[in-house]
Design a protein around this motif. Sequence first.
Motif, PDB file in Angstrom:
ATOM      1  N   ASP A  18      -3.955   4.532 -12.145  1.00  0.00           N
ATOM      2  CA  ASP A  18      -3.205   3.823 -13.130  1.00  0.00           C
ATOM      3  C   ASP A  18      -3.761   3.713 -14.443  1.00  0.00           C
ATOM      4  OD1 ASP A  18      -1.413   3.319 -11.196  1.00  0.00           O
ATOM      5  OD2 ASP A  18      -2.735   1.505 -10.143  1.00  0.00           O
ATOM      6  N   TRP A  39     -11.511  -1.035  -7.668  1.00  0.00           N
ATOM      7  CA  TRP A  39     -10.718  -0.282  -6.228  1.00  0.00           C
ATOM      8  C   TRP A  39      -9.070  -0.712  -6.517  1.00  0.00           C
ATOM      9  CZ3 TRP A  39     -13.162   3.811  -4.917  1.00  0.00           C
ATOM     10  CH2 TRP A  39     -12.405   4.507  -3.715  1.00  0.00           C
ATOM     11  N   PRO A  40      -8.170   0.088  -6.613  1.00  0.00           N
ATOM     12  CA  PRO A  40      -6.880  -0.591  -6.505  1.00  0.00           C
ATOM     13  C   PRO A  40      -6.276  -1.377  -5.578  1.00  0.00           C
ATOM     14  CG  PRO A  40      -6.750   1.817  -6.128  1.00  0.00           C
ATOM     15  CD  PRO A  40      -8.194   1.391  -6.210  1.00  0.00           C
ATOM     16  N   SER A  41      -7.082  -1.283  -4.317  1.00  0.00           N
ATOM     17  CA  SER A  41      -6.383  -2.099  -3.142  1.00  0.00           C
ATOM     18  C   SER A  41      -7.716  -2.358  -2.479  1.00  0.00           C
ATOM     19  CB  SER A  41      -5.339  -1.174  -2.346  1.00  0.00           C
ATOM     20  OG  SER A  41      -5.092  -1.934  -1.391  1.00  0.00           O
ATOM     21  N   ASP A  42      -7.581  -3.661  -1.856  1.00  0.00           N
ATOM     22  CA  ASP A  42      -8.702  -4.237  -1.003  1.00  0.00           C
ATOM     23  C   ASP A  42      -8.358  -4.590   0.321  1.00  0.00           C
ATOM     24  OD1 ASP A  42      -7.084  -6.465  -1.446  1.00  0.00           O
ATOM     25  OD2 ASP A  42      -8.766  -7.626  -2.004  1.00  0.00           O
ATOM     26  N   ASP A  43      -7.236  -3.909   0.836  1.00  0.00           N
ATOM     27  CA  ASP A  43      -6.702  -3.840   2.197  1.00  0.00           C
ATOM     28  C   ASP A  43      -6.587  -3.041   3.164  1.00  0.00           C
ATOM     29  OD1 ASP A  43      -4.611  -2.968   1.120  1.00  0.00           O
ATOM     30  OD2 ASP A  43      -3.358  -4.420   1.842  1.00  0.00           O
ATOM     31  N   GLY A  44      -7.259  -1.649   2.894  1.00  0.00           N
ATOM     32  CA  GLY A  44      -7.088  -0.466   3.731  1.00  0.00           C
ATOM     33  C   GLY A  44      -8.029  -0.505   4.552  1.00  0.00           C
ATOM     34  N   GLU A  77      -7.367   7.456   0.899  1.00  0.00           N
ATOM     35  CA  GLU A  77      -6.427   6.142   1.235  1.00  0.00           C
ATOM     36  C   GLU A  77      -5.746   5.237   0.028  1.00  0.00           C
ATOM     37  OE1 GLU A  77      -7.108   3.001   4.565  1.00  0.00           O
ATOM     38  OE2 GLU A  77      -8.299   2.536   2.639  1.00  0.00           O
ATOM     39  N   ALA A  78      -6.354   5.255  -1.174  1.00  0.00           N
ATOM     40  CA  ALA A  78      -6.091   4.447  -2.203  1.00  0.00           C
ATOM     41  C   ALA A  78      -5.399   5.274  -3.113  1.00  0.00           C
ATOM     42  CB  ALA A  78      -7.145   3.715  -2.715  1.00  0.00           C
TER      43      ALA A  78
END
Length: 87
Positions: A18, A39-44, A77-78
């Motif tokens: 991004d 980190w782009p996402s914190d739910d993986g 994953e992200a």
Amino acid sequence: MKWDTSASFDPVILVFKDSDKRMIVRTAGDAANALMKDWPSDDGEEFLVAVKACLDVMTGNIEADQLREAIIRAAMEAGVKAISVLH
């Protein structure tokens, strides 16, 4: 409790899509910073495994190379490119 944030491993270069941001991760401290701040996402699932691996390395429960592998899996994953550098 003494935290060992300097535990090191062979570098991983992370390229975030991004923002075209690049980061070199080579210590447990670097990994924790990347996961918590960039980190782009914190739910993986792999993200959570990598966060736990950071804590485990800092407390001496696992080897730093296991954290390196967790960071690479979390990056996949992200959707973060992980360039693996081996010495």
